[in-house]
Design a protein around this motif. Structure first.
Motif, mmCIF file in Angstrom:
data_model
loop_
_atom_site.group_PDB
_atom_site.id
_atom_site.type_symbol
_atom_site.label_atom_id
_atom_site.label_comp_id
_atom_site.label_asym_id
_atom_site.label_seq_id
_atom_site.Cartn_x
_atom_site.Cartn_y
_atom_site.Cartn_z
ATOM 1 N N PRO A 68 0.803 -1.225 0.000
ATOM 2 C CA PRO A 68 0.000 0.000 0.000
ATOM 3 C C PRO A 68 0.837 1.276 0.000
ATOM 4 O O PRO A 68 1.984 1.292 0.459
ATOM 5 N N LEU A 69 0.212 2.322 -0.519
ATOM 6 C CA LEU A 69 0.842 3.634 -0.497
ATOM 7 C C LEU A 69 1.019 4.079 0.943
ATOM 8 O O LEU A 69 0.227 3.729 1.814
ATOM 9 N N SER A 70 2.030 4.825 1.187
ATOM 10 C CA SER A 70 2.412 5.326 2.508
ATOM 11 C C SER A 70 2.923 4.223 3.432
ATOM 12 O O SER A 70 3.212 4.481 4.592
ATOM 13 N N GLY A 71 3.025 2.996 2.908
ATOM 14 C CA GLY A 71 3.602 1.923 3.713
ATOM 15 C C GLY A 71 5.073 2.197 3.964
ATOM 16 O O GLY A 71 5.785 2.664 3.084
ATOM 17 N N ARG A 72 5.513 1.922 5.181
ATOM 18 C CA ARG A 72 6.911 2.146 5.561
ATOM 19 C C ARG A 72 7.587 0.816 5.853
ATOM 20 O O ARG A 72 6.957 -0.109 6.359
ATOM 21 N N LYS A 73 8.883 0.786 5.552
ATOM 22 C CA LYS A 73 9.694 -0.391 5.833
ATOM 23 C C LYS A 73 10.965 0.060 6.533
ATOM 24 O O LYS A 73 11.626 0.988 6.072
ATOM 25 N N PRO A 74 11.336 -0.592 7.633
ATOM 26 C CA PRO A 74 12.609 -0.270 8.287
ATOM 27 C C PRO A 74 13.758 -0.967 7.552
ATOM 28 O O PRO A 74 14.060 -2.120 7.805
ATOM 29 N N MET A 75 14.390 -0.270 6.622
ATOM 30 C CA MET A 75 15.409 -0.890 5.778
ATOM 31 C C MET A 75 16.816 -0.368 6.027
ATOM 32 O O MET A 75 17.774 -0.917 5.504
ATOM 33 N N GLY A 76 16.956 0.692 6.809
ATOM 34 C CA GLY A 76 18.267 1.313 6.981
ATOM 35 C C GLY A 76 19.308 0.433 7.616
ATOM 36 O O GLY A 76 20.480 0.449 7.221
ATOM 37 N N ASP A 77 18.931 -0.343 8.615
ATOM 38 C CA ASP A 77 19.886 -1.177 9.342
ATOM 39 C C ASP A 77 19.870 -2.625 8.846
ATOM 40 O O ASP A 77 19.861 -3.562 9.638
ATOM 41 N N THR A 78 19.870 -2.783 7.537
ATOM 42 C CA THR A 78 19.881 -4.106 6.919
ATOM 43 C C THR A 78 21.028 -4.151 5.918
ATOM 44 O O THR A 78 21.550 -3.109 5.514
ATOM 45 N N PRO A 79 21.421 -5.340 5.481
ATOM 46 C CA PRO A 79 22.447 -5.403 4.428
ATOM 47 C C PRO A 79 22.007 -4.646 3.162
ATOM 48 O O PRO A 79 22.816 -3.960 2.537
ATOM 49 N N TRP A 80 20.724 -4.756 2.810
ATOM 50 C CA TRP A 80 20.195 -4.000 1.666
ATOM 51 C C TRP A 80 20.339 -2.504 1.922
ATOM 52 O O TRP A 80 20.748 -1.756 1.030
ATOM 53 N N GLY A 81 20.025 -2.055 3.125
ATOM 54 C CA GLY A 81 20.157 -0.646 3.476
ATOM 55 C C GLY A 81 21.589 -0.165 3.387
ATOM 56 O O GLY A 81 21.862 0.961 2.950
ATOM 57 N N ASP A 82 22.528 -1.009 3.790
ATOM 58 C CA ASP A 82 23.936 -0.644 3.668
ATOM 59 C C ASP A 82 24.298 -0.440 2.204
ATOM 60 O O ASP A 82 24.968 0.541 1.851
ATOM 61 N N LEU A 83 23.845 -1.341 1.348
ATOM 62 C CA LEU A 83 24.160 -1.267 -0.081
ATOM 63 C C LEU A 83 23.476 -0.075 -0.748
ATOM 64 O O LEU A 83 24.126 0.741 -1.400
ATOM 65 N N VAL A 84 22.163 0.018 -0.604
ATOM 66 C CA VAL A 84 21.385 0.995 -1.361
ATOM 67 C C VAL A 84 21.331 2.359 -0.668
ATOM 68 O O VAL A 84 21.548 3.393 -1.305
ATOM 69 N N ILE A 85 21.045 2.374 0.625
ATOM 70 C CA ILE A 85 20.868 3.650 1.328
ATOM 71 C C ILE A 85 22.217 4.276 1.688
ATOM 72 O O ILE A 85 22.460 5.444 1.400
ATOM 73 N N ARG A 86 23.081 3.519 2.302
ATOM 74 C CA ARG A 86 24.344 4.107 2.755
ATOM 75 C C ARG A 86 25.336 4.300 1.612
ATOM 76 O O ARG A 86 25.955 5.348 1.484
ATOM 77 N N ARG A 87 25.489 3.262 0.752
ATOM 78 C CA ARG A 87 26.506 3.342 -0.307
ATOM 79 C C ARG A 87 25.959 3.824 -1.652
ATOM 80 O O ARG A 87 26.708 3.975 -2.609
ATOM 81 N N HIS A 88 24.641 4.016 -1.743
ATOM 82 C CA HIS A 88 23.985 4.524 -2.965
ATOM 83 C C HIS A 88 24.227 3.627 -4.179
ATOM 84 O O HIS A 88 24.340 4.099 -5.307
#
Length: 168
Positions: A68-88
């Protein structure tokens, strides 16, 4: 098989035309159509990275029942978050092993018949704004399809900035 050069140009011309009009919903629909035509997908979502980089928030989805729209996911402290969020860096998940590595909701993903994913960061002036997420059947995506999806991301920078501004 790759889309023809003419198909690619037609898709990019359509995106440029819509971008010039400034209609964000039309642009999101056109990016959805472009990615479907150029690389294929069964699910397309757009997510903002919220301040602090711990969560992403969905604001566009082709399957609002499951995602759904406006759905949130806690992704920052995950391996995916390290790759996509932290390292872009983009994420290319070719199979269910990669999906399990990246996403805590991998069972929902599998239940929808999805088993591969591409996430492309939306970056403006070295700032991560969000991501494109496309998913399809297992083994659907490869490096060539990722490269095509990455060429679409810059079309969304200004629209993502507007979405973030609306958050307040």
């Amino acid at each position: 098989m790759s889309p023809s050069a003419q198909t690619q140009l037609d898709v990019l011309d359509r995106l440029a035309e819509i971008l010039a009009n400034g209609d964000r919903p039309a642009l999101y629909g056109a990016v959805d159509a472009a990615l479907n035509a150029l690389v294929g997908h069964k699910l397309f979502t757009l997510l903002l990275v919220l301040p602090g980089g711990k969560e992403v928030q969905r604001f566009w989805s082709t399957n609002a029942a499951a995602y759904p729209l406006s759905g949130r996911k806690p992704m920052g402290d995950t391996p995916w978050g390290d790759l996509v969020i932290r390292r872009h860096q983009p994420f290319l998940g070719r199979d269910m092993d990669a999906i399990r590595w990246a996403f805590f909701d991998h069972e929902l993903i599998a239940s929808l018949g999805l088993g591969s994913a591409i996430n492309v960061p939306i970056i403006g002036q070295k700032t991560l704004l969000g991501t494109i997420a496309i998913l399809d059947a297992e083994h659907h995506y490869d490096a060539e399809k990722l490269a095509i999806a990455m060429r679409i991301a810059p079309y969304l920078v200004d629209a993502f900035r507007s979405e973030i501004a609306q958050l307040g």
